[in-house]
Design an enzyme around this catalytic site. Structure first.
Site, mmCIF file in Angstrom:
data_model
loop_
_atom_site.group_PDB
_atom_site.id
_atom_site.type_symbol
_atom_site.label_atom_id
_atom_site.label_comp_id
_atom_site.label_asym_id
_atom_site.label_seq_id
_atom_site.Cartn_x
_atom_site.Cartn_y
_atom_site.Cartn_z
ATOM 1 N N SER A 1 7.754 13.535 9.324
ATOM 2 C CA SER A 1 7.664 14.854 8.680
ATOM 3 C C SER A 1 8.725 15.847 9.154
ATOM 4 C CB SER A 1 6.254 15.445 8.845
ATOM 5 O OG SER A 1 5.312 14.622 8.173
ATOM 6 N N ASN B 1 16.052 7.758 6.003
ATOM 7 C CA ASN B 1 15.428 6.492 5.602
ATOM 8 C C ASN B 1 14.941 6.705 4.172
ATOM 9 O OD1 ASN B 1 13.901 4.239 5.160
ATOM 10 N ND2 ASN B 1 12.376 4.662 6.764
ATOM 11 N N GLU C 1 5.722 1.290 8.613
ATOM 12 C CA GLU C 1 5.310 0.745 7.310
ATOM 13 C C GLU C 1 5.464 -0.776 7.292
ATOM 14 O OE1 GLU C 1 7.697 3.455 4.977
ATOM 15 O OE2 GLU C 1 6.343 5.071 5.569
ATOM 16 N N GLY D 1 5.056 10.983 6.750
ATOM 17 C CA GLY D 1 4.685 11.276 5.363
ATOM 18 C C GLY D 1 3.452 12.149 5.219
ATOM 19 N N HIS E 1 9.714 -0.501 11.679
ATOM 20 C CA HIS E 1 9.155 0.727 11.105
ATOM 21 C C HIS E 1 7.648 0.564 10.939
ATOM 22 C CE1 HIS E 1 8.254 3.964 8.311
ATOM 23 N NE2 HIS E 1 9.380 4.525 8.731
ATOM 24 N N GLU F 1 8.383 7.379 16.301
ATOM 25 C CA GLU F 1 7.776 7.851 15.055
ATOM 26 C C GLU F 1 6.255 7.700 15.161
ATOM 27 O OE1 GLU F 1 10.623 7.800 11.473
ATOM 28 O OE2 GLU F 1 9.699 5.831 11.579
ATOM 29 N N LYS G 1 13.642 4.650 2.198
ATOM 30 C CA LYS G 1 12.494 3.810 1.789
ATOM 31 C C LYS G 1 12.783 3.203 0.415
ATOM 32 C CE LYS G 1 9.718 6.454 4.951
ATOM 33 N NZ LYS G 1 8.448 6.979 5.374
HETATM 34 P P1 13P Z 1 8.799 11.325 6.551
HETATM 35 O O1 13P Z 1 9.978 12.112 7.058
HETATM 36 O O2 13P Z 1 8.702 11.307 5.060
HETATM 37 O O3 13P Z 1 7.534 11.709 7.249
HETATM 38 O O4 13P Z 1 9.076 9.789 6.957
HETATM 39 C C1 13P Z 1 9.429 9.502 8.253
HETATM 40 C C2 13P Z 1 9.872 8.111 8.346
HETATM 41 O O5 13P Z 1 9.098 7.173 8.140
HETATM 42 C C3 13P Z 1 11.283 7.847 8.670
HETATM 43 O O6 13P Z 1 11.500 6.511 8.976
#
Ligand code: 13P
Length: 259
Positions: free
Chosen positions: A215, A10, A98, A175, A96, A169, A12
């Site tokens: 992570s 992903n 976010e 993150g 997601h 997740e 982002k």
């Molecule tokens: P990270 O791997 O940076 O923690 O992000 C995970 C994520 O949000 C994947 O969709």
């Protein structure tokens, strides 16, 4: 039917077209003709077309990170599922954390998007997961249950068979560098698979892939992939460099498919 592992990146809100195309070229060379692992990349909208073109002839599958549920209309700044397909996307991440936390998306809205994606045969990766507070309050299972039942409400067995992936997740792991232990992730994945069994049927429970995100990197993915109910990973930060991302693909390859 066997569950081939998925390693999904992903990206982002990262990468220009030049950077993205260079990444795909590098990854395609590393992957070769190998398709033991499904390799997905969820890229920003502007990169779907150039990435799809660069990925042609390789097993890399390009998708999107979000969509609107409407077919078209006056929704400034939004993108419809049919437009994603038109640009070359084969899958879409929905729900997601976010999107849920920053953009206030509700389970009801995510449900409408899932319905539309299923209808369009645009494979949804439905993200679910609890916050730290909810985990500390021992609410993890009830949060997952609520997200699953609201987002998949009314979905038919036919629509989701071979056309749905669930990404667990935990919000606190995204993150932060604080990955869930393989045991924690396995427990959540088993809960989701049992939920699929109870609410759909045994075939669906066996066929739907449940991947872990939060992570994940090349050092911690092995432990996660050793758990039978963890069918791969949704990777954020560690998906931005082709060689690092490929190391995670290699680990998933060791795990192989669950039959
Ligand atoms: P990270 O791997 O940076 O923690 O992000 C995970 C994520 O949000 C994947 O969709």
């Amino acid at each position: 039917m066997s569950r081939r592992p998925i390693v999904a990146g992903n990206w982002k809100m990262y990468k220009t077209t030049t950077e993205a195309v260079a990444f795909i070229d590098e990854l395609a060379k590393l992957v070769g003709k190998d398709d033991d692992v499904a390799i997905y990349l969820a890229v920003p909208f502007t990169l779907i077309k150039p990435c799809s073109e660069s990925a042609k002839g390789s097993s890399i599958v390009i998708g999107a990170q979000n969509m609107h549920d409407a077919t078209e209309g006056a929704f400034t700044g939004e993108v419809a599922g049919s437009m994603l397909l038109d640009a070359g996307a084969k899958f879409v991440i929905l729900g997601h954390s976010e999107r849920r936390n920053i953009f206030k998306e509700t389970n009801a809205f995510i449900h409408k998007k899932v319905q539309r994606a299923l209808e369009l045969k645009l494979h949804p990766i439905l993200c679910i997961g609890e916050t730290l507070e909810e985990r500390n309050d021992e609410q993890t299972h009830s949060v997952l249950q609520e997200q699953l039942s609201e987002c998949l409400k009314g979905a038919s067995v036919d629509a989701i068979n071979n056309n749905l992936t669930i990404a667990y997740e935990p919000v606190w792991a995204i993150g932060t560098g604080q990955v869930a232990t393989p045991e924690m992730a396995d427990d959540a994945h088993r809960f989701c698979r049992d939920w699929l069994r109870q609410n759909f049927n045994e075939d669906i429970a066996q066929n739907v892939r449940i991947i872990y995100g939060g992570s994940v990197n090349s050092s911690n993915c092995n432990g996660l992939f050793q758990k039978g109910d963890i069918d791969g990973a949704l990777v954020g930060g560690a998906s931005l460099q082709a060689d690092k991302f490929y190391q995670i693909v290699e680990s998933a390859k060791q795990r192989g498919s669950v039959v």
